[in-house]
Design a protein around this motif. Structure first.
Motif, PDB file in Angstrom:
ATOM      1  N   PRO A  29      44.766 146.290 113.922  1.00 33.61           N
ATOM      2  CA  PRO A  29      43.705 146.129 114.916  1.00 33.61           C
ATOM      3  C   PRO A  29      43.249 147.467 115.504  1.00 33.61           C
ATOM      4  N   VAL A  30      41.986 147.520 115.843  1.00 36.28           N
ATOM      5  CA  VAL A  30      41.395 148.721 116.438  1.00 36.28           C
ATOM      6  C   VAL A  30      41.318 148.514 117.951  1.00 36.28           C
ATOM      7  N   ALA A  31      41.667 149.564 118.697  1.00 32.32           N
ATOM      8  CA  ALA A  31      41.665 149.458 120.162  1.00 32.32           C
ATOM      9  C   ALA A  31      40.254 149.211 120.687  1.00 32.32           C
ATOM     10  N   ARG A  32      40.178 148.335 121.678  1.00 33.61           N
ATOM     11  CA  ARG A  32      38.895 148.063 122.322  1.00 33.61           C
ATOM     12  C   ARG A  32      38.996 148.433 123.798  1.00 33.61           C
ATOM     13  N   LYS A  33      37.870 148.855 124.365  1.00 33.60           N
ATOM     14  CA  LYS A  33      37.883 149.299 125.763  1.00 33.60           C
ATOM     15  C   LYS A  33      38.100 148.125 126.705  1.00 33.60           C
ATOM     16  N   ALA A  34      38.925 148.337 127.716  1.00 31.76           N
ATOM     17  CA  ALA A  34      39.208 147.264 128.677  1.00 31.76           C
ATOM     18  C   ALA A  34      38.045 147.041 129.642  1.00 31.76           C
ATOM     19  N   GLN A  35      37.251 148.091 129.789  1.00 27.59           N
ATOM     20  CA  GLN A  35      36.136 147.977 130.726  1.00 27.59           C
ATOM     21  C   GLN A  35      35.199 146.856 130.272  1.00 27.59           C
ATOM     22  N   ASP A  36      34.899 145.934 131.163  1.00 27.74           N
ATOM     23  CA  ASP A  36      34.027 144.784 130.874  1.00 27.74           C
ATOM     24  C   ASP A  36      34.636 143.779 129.907  1.00 27.74           C
ATOM     25  N   ALA A  37      35.906 143.969 129.499  1.00 28.19           N
ATOM     26  CA  ALA A  37      36.490 143.009 128.561  1.00 28.19           C
ATOM     27  C   ALA A  37      36.957 141.761 129.304  1.00 28.19           C
ATOM     28  N   VAL A  38      36.851 140.622 128.635  1.00 34.80           N
ATOM     29  CA  VAL A  38      37.341 139.363 129.209  1.00 34.80           C
ATOM     30  C   VAL A  38      38.151 138.625 128.151  1.00 34.80           C
ATOM     31  N   CYS A  39      39.043 137.743 128.617  1.00 42.75           N
ATOM     32  CA  CYS A  39      39.776 136.902 127.677  1.00 42.75           C
ATOM     33  C   CYS A  39      40.035 135.549 128.329  1.00 42.75           C
ATOM     34  N   LEU A  40      40.327 134.560 127.495  1.00 43.83           N
ATOM     35  CA  LEU A  40      40.626 133.228 128.024  1.00 43.83           C
ATOM     36  C   LEU A  40      41.941 133.256 128.794  1.00 43.83           C
ATOM     37  N   ASN A  41      42.109 132.336 129.726  1.00 43.94           N
ATOM     38  CA  ASN A  41      43.360 132.312 130.489  1.00 43.94           C
ATOM     39  C   ASN A  41      44.525 131.844 129.609  1.00 43.94           C
ATOM     40  N   VAL A  42      45.734 132.045 130.098  1.00 47.47           N
ATOM     41  CA  VAL A  42      46.942 131.792 129.300  1.00 47.47           C
ATOM     42  C   VAL A  42      46.999 130.352 128.780  1.00 47.47           C
ATOM     43  N   GLY A  43      46.685 129.379 129.642  1.00 47.32           N
ATOM     44  CA  GLY A  43      46.785 127.968 129.237  1.00 47.32           C
ATOM     45  C   GLY A  43      45.855 127.634 128.080  1.00 47.32           C
ATOM     46  N   VAL A  44      44.611 128.104 128.165  1.00 46.60           N
ATOM     47  CA  VAL A  44      43.637 127.807 127.098  1.00 46.60           C
ATOM     48  C   VAL A  44      44.049 128.523 125.820  1.00 46.60           C
ATOM     49  N   TRP A  45      44.474 129.771 125.946  1.00 47.58           N
ATOM     50  CA  TRP A  45      44.932 130.510 124.763  1.00 47.58           C
ATOM     51  C   TRP A  45      46.110 129.783 124.100  1.00 47.58           C
ATOM     52  N   ARG A  46      47.147 129.471 124.904  1.00 50.02           N
ATOM     53  CA  ARG A  46      48.400 128.984 124.328  1.00 50.02           C
ATOM     54  C   ARG A  46      48.258 127.582 123.732  1.00 50.02           C
ATOM     55  N   PHE A  47      47.412 126.725 124.357  1.00 46.08           N
ATOM     56  CA  PHE A  47      47.374 125.335 123.905  1.00 46.08           C
ATOM     57  C   PHE A  47      46.074 124.950 123.197  1.00 46.08           C
ATOM     58  N   ARG A  60      48.425 123.291 143.528  1.00 45.46           N
ATOM     59  CA  ARG A  60      47.137 123.414 142.825  1.00 45.46           C
ATOM     60  C   ARG A  60      46.681 124.858 142.674  1.00 45.46           C
ATOM     61  N   TRP A  61      47.211 125.719 143.506  1.00 45.07           N
ATOM     62  CA  TRP A  61      46.845 127.136 143.401  1.00 45.07           C
ATOM     63  C   TRP A  61      47.514 127.808 142.194  1.00 45.07           C
ATOM     64  N   LEU A  62      48.528 127.160 141.631  1.00 46.68           N
ATOM     65  CA  LEU A  62      49.238 127.748 140.486  1.00 46.68           C
ATOM     66  C   LEU A  62      48.391 127.597 139.219  1.00 46.68           C
ATOM     67  N   PRO A  63      48.547 128.508 138.236  1.00 50.28           N
ATOM     68  CA  PRO A  63      47.782 128.324 136.996  1.00 50.28           C
ATOM     69  C   PRO A  63      48.168 127.006 136.303  1.00 50.28           C
ATOM     70  N   ASP A  64      47.190 126.422 135.606  1.00 53.51           N
ATOM     71  CA  ASP A  64      47.424 125.093 135.023  1.00 53.51           C
ATOM     72  C   ASP A  64      48.610 125.045 134.053  1.00 53.51           C
ATOM     73  N   TRP A  65      48.858 126.152 133.335  1.00 49.44           N
ATOM     74  CA  TRP A  65      49.928 126.109 132.328  1.00 49.44           C
ATOM     75  C   TRP A  65      51.328 126.094 132.951  1.00 49.44           C
ATOM     76  N   THR A  66      51.424 126.274 134.275  1.00 49.16           N
ATOM     77  CA  THR A  66      52.737 126.173 134.924  1.00 49.16           C
ATOM     78  C   THR A  66      52.959 124.771 135.498  1.00 49.16           C
ATOM     79  N   ARG A  67      51.953 123.909 135.426  1.00 48.95           N
ATOM     80  CA  ARG A  67      52.121 122.593 136.057  1.00 48.95           C
ATOM     81  C   ARG A  67      51.527 121.429 135.274  1.00 48.95           C
ATOM     82  N   MET A  68      50.871 121.707 134.146  1.00 50.53           N
ATOM     83  CA  MET A  68      50.258 120.631 133.377  1.00 50.53           C
ATOM     84  C   MET A  68      50.776 120.602 131.945  1.00 50.53           C
TER      85      MET A  68
END
Ligand code: ZN
Length: 387
Positions: free
Chosen positions: A258-276, A123-131
């Motif tokens: 695409p134009v570069a955006r600063k990583a500071q304070d940036a967030v993105c969805l996790n791999v599973g949500v992005w991919r599926f 269960r500690w593994l990210p969802d996209w490696t087990r679901m």
């Protein structure tokens, strides 16, 4: 309800799928072995057992370290893939840098299946490696489905697809303004998706197709999903410190760099949500927008995702389910296991799968993005309502 797990299937394709899943879980565990040594080594040992069981006795790998070595070679080196023409066999999971290869998020993740839910200690593994993909989708939208409001469901799903990354402030404002609950959170942009210009200055670029941060490797920048095919290299750094990109793939088409955006304070969805959710969603929304601009009436994900699009064009109605799989093998298996509730539509990046799908499932109703748009245009033309 029967609470006993069903025994693992003996069918070869299912055994191969278990091997891919176990290999991926072990590979992921290896990449985090320093941060979580106990859990990681336990997982690799367990997955060695899963692979031994699926392959049958006397076949390598027999020990956890053998397995880690095997993960650096294409899966076809494992005996269970010896006679397989499935392209997943050509792929390796671990690179020389001890990181997951780009193929993992591109194609290999489509093969993931739950191994044994009742005894699963992963269960500690990210969802996209087990679901499975549909389990990830269901998990993300459970709260929205429970509200029983179709418009809230559609708005939430669109929000994730249209805003898979941004600053924490931007995303937080959008989520609270829309008054929706996003069950699966955003996280800091992973280091493989960042470009560092100088100490403590890091940047990311949104993919022109899906808007998720592209992968950065030795100055080359591209989306982790190969059909999003624009490839760039980092060129110069502007006087304001912002690095710039130059397109280097041979594709054409009007694409804004695409134009570069600063990583500071940036967030993105996790791999599973992005991919599926985000990756197929980018195609679903593109087709939705094109249909609307033709003048058709379009509903997204009716009945909480019974299928993808319900289209009204003049006096004709159409229902389609967009199927975007990297592996046509996986697509065919899934369609056999669960027939779709609407006509299958292959998006423009996957139209090459049309003949293989027709040959494997001759009674299935299939179309492509191009054919379907033509059909809708004709339906609107004959009814005299086309714009
Ligand atoms: Zn992309």
């Amino acid at each position: 309800m029967n609470t006993w797990p069903s025994p693992p299937s003996d069918e070869l394709s299912e055994r191969r799928r278990r091997v891919v899943t176990a290999a991926l879980r072990a590979a992921y565990a290896w990449t985090v072995r320093e941060a979580r040594p106990k859990k990681a080594m336990h997982e690799i040992a367990r997955m060695t057992g899963v692979i031994m069981e699926a392959q049958g006795p006397g076949r390598a790998p027999n020990t956890p370290l053998d397995l880690v070595r095997a993960l650096r070679s294409p899966l076809s080196k494992l005996s269970i893939f010896a006679d397989s023409d499935d392209p997943v066999g050509q792929l390796a999971l671990l690179g020389v840098d001890n990181e997951l290869t780009p193929d993992v998020q591109d194609l290999i993740c489509e093969y993931v299946m739950p191994l044994n839910v009742l005894t699963d200690s992963g269960r500690w593994l990210p969802d996209w490696t087990r679901m499975r993909a549909e389990q990830i989708r269901h998990q993300v939208f459970t709260a929205m489905i429970a509200m029983k409001k179709q418009e809230v469901y559609v708005a939430s799903r669109r929000l994730l697809i249209e805003h898979p990354a941004g600053t924490a402030g931007e995303i937080g404002e959008l989520v609270s303004k829309a008054g929706i609950r996003v069950a699966s959170g955003y996280q800091a942009v992973p280091s493989r998706q960042l470009h560092r210009t100088e100490l403590e200055k890091a940047w990311w670029w949104p993919c022109p197709e899906c808007r998720w941060p592209m992968m950065v490797s030795r100055g080359v920048v591209r989306c982790g999903y190969r059909p999003h095919s624009c490839v760039y290299e980092v060129t110069k750094v502007l006087s304001n410190g912002r690095p710039t990109l130059r397109r280097i793939d041979e594709g054409s088409g009007p694409r804004k760099t695409p134009v570069a955006r600063k990583a500071q304070d940036a967030v993105c969805l996790n791999v599973g949500v992005w991919r599926f959710i985000v990756v197929p969603g980018a195609s679903e929304l593109r087709i939705y927008t094109q249909l609307q601009s033709l003048g058709a009436g379009v509903e997204l994900w009716p009945g909480f995702d019974s299928y993808d699009l319900r289209v009204t064009a003049g006096d004709q109605k159409f229902t389609v389910d967009v199927k975007e799989y990297r592996s046509v093998h996986r697509l065919i298996s899934d369609l056999k296991a669960k027939p779709p509730r609407a006509r299958v539509l292959l998006p423009r990046t996957h139209e090459h799968q049309y003949e293989a799908l027709r040959a494997a499932l001759p009674s299935l109703s299939i179309t492509t993005e191009k054919r379907f748009l033509m059909q809708v245009r004709r339906a609107l033309g004959t009814s005299g309502r086309a714009k």
